[in-house]
Design a protein around this motif. Structure first.
Motif, PDB file in Angstrom:
ATOM      1  N   SER A  55       0.836  -1.206   0.000  1.00 12.00           N
ATOM      2  CA  SER A  55       0.000   0.000   0.000  1.00 12.00           C
ATOM      3  C   SER A  55       0.871   1.256   0.000  1.00 12.00           C
ATOM      4  O   SER A  55       1.809   1.373   0.797  1.00 12.00           O
ATOM      5  N   ILE A  57       0.614   5.795  -0.713  1.00 11.00           N
ATOM      6  CA  ILE A  57      -0.277   6.954  -0.704  1.00 11.00           C
ATOM      7  C   ILE A  57       0.190   7.955  -1.758  1.00 11.00           C
ATOM      8  O   ILE A  57       1.375   8.310  -1.807  1.00 11.00           O
ATOM      9  N   ASN A  61      -3.396  12.101  -1.396  1.00 11.36           N
ATOM     10  CA  ASN A  61      -3.833  11.285  -0.257  1.00 11.36           C
ATOM     11  C   ASN A  61      -4.781  10.148  -0.645  1.00 11.36           C
ATOM     12  O   ASN A  61      -5.703   9.806   0.106  1.00 11.36           O
ATOM     13  N   GLU A  63      -5.144   6.146  -1.343  1.00 18.46           N
ATOM     14  CA  GLU A  63      -4.449   4.891  -1.061  1.00 18.46           C
ATOM     15  C   GLU A  63      -4.497   3.991  -2.291  1.00 18.46           C
ATOM     16  O   GLU A  63      -5.562   3.782  -2.885  1.00 18.46           O
ATOM     17  N   ARG A 100       7.322   4.074  -2.803  1.00 15.76           N
ATOM     18  CA  ARG A 100       6.493   4.967  -1.986  1.00 15.76           C
ATOM     19  C   ARG A 100       6.867   6.427  -2.231  1.00 15.76           C
ATOM     20  O   ARG A 100       5.996   7.298  -2.318  1.00 15.76           O
TER      21      ARG A 100
END
Length: 272
Positions: A55, A57, A61, A63, A100
């Motif tokens: 996961s 972001i 914002n 996911e 990420r």
């Protein structure tokens, strides 16, 4: 007493003496001293690895679940085995961290439409891990970027709303165009009718003017004999009627009495 170890092709053997690295042996038959020595085999072939359900972001914002596959191979067996307790897991953490960071700098829509760019940025960020973990990543690929269930539902609602909006606009434009065409047709018909009536009125006026002009031309060209003849015909018609009274001035009586026909008519009137 010696033992032997067969190292397969595309592998390397690390010989440890009492737990300490002693030497490296290549593919083939290798001898060692049992109990005191141990041969640790390291695979040098390319190995596929799948990272699922990670996961991240996005910048706005949102996911997103990511599935990543990569291929790597060991370039330095000694670093791979001894300088990190789990070089593969360290590599995975590094990949996830860069992923990420890359996705966190872009919006959801850009991320969903730019997987090829994310792949390139991720490959450049990972680079050659030989100096750190004795590993080289040969290929990395984002297999899937999947928004969360709530975001997917919101996106589907937005898509439906956009489609309904587009359909409503198209319908309104069609109705407006139909009204425009109908109004234009009515206006054209009204204009055509008005033009036809105006043309008819002009034609009637022209005909009447022509009639009046011809009559005026005819009267202008007529001499006294014509009017005298018309008066005689009027007296003749009067003689045939039941009227027996004619009022006229003395001058007119004198003038018309000079005409034999007129005198005859007047005599007939007097006899009545």
């Amino acid at each position: 007493m010696f033992g032997f170890k067969v190292v397969r092709q595309n592998h390397v053997g690390l010989v440890e003496t009492l737990g300490r690295y002693k030497r490296e042996v290549n593919a083939g038959l290798s001898f060692y001293i049992p109990i005191f020595q141990k041969v640790r085999i390291v695979d040098l072939a390319m190995i596929p690895l799948s990272l699922k359900g990670y996961s991240v972001i996005t910048k706005d914002n949102a996911e997103v679940q990511t599935n990543v596959t990569l291929n790597y191979h060991v370039t330095d067996a000694r670093k791979f085995e001894y300088e990190n307790s789990n070089s593969v897991e360290s590599m995975v953490q590094l990949v996830r961290g860069h992923l990420r960071d890359i996705i966190g700098k872009i919006d959801l829509n850009e991320a969903l439409g730019s997987t090829s760019k994310i792949n390139a940025d991720l490959a450049a960020a990972i680079g050659d891990l030989t100096n750190t973990y004795g590993i080289k990543v040969d290929r990395v690929n984002i297999d899937e970027l999947k928004p969360s269930a709530s975001i997917t539902e919101s996106m589907e609602k937005q898509i439906r709303a956009d489609r309904e909006k587009t359909a409503a606009i198209a319908k309104a434009n069609g109705e407006a165009r139909s009204i425009e065409i109908e109004t234009k047709a009515r206006n054209d018909a009204t204009v055509s009718t008005a033009k036809a009536e105006a043309a008819a009125t002009i034609a009637r006026a022209d005909a009447k003017a022509y009639e009046i002009k011809k009559l005026n031309d005819m009267l202008a060209s007529a001499d006294n004999k014509y009017f005298t003849d018309q008066q005689i015909q009027a007296f003749a018609a009067l003689a045939e009627s039941s009227s027996n009274t004619v009022v006229m001035s003395k001058e007119d009586i004198g003038k018309f009495s000079e005409i034999p026909v007129t005198a005859q008519v007047m005599n007939q009137i007097s006899k009545k």
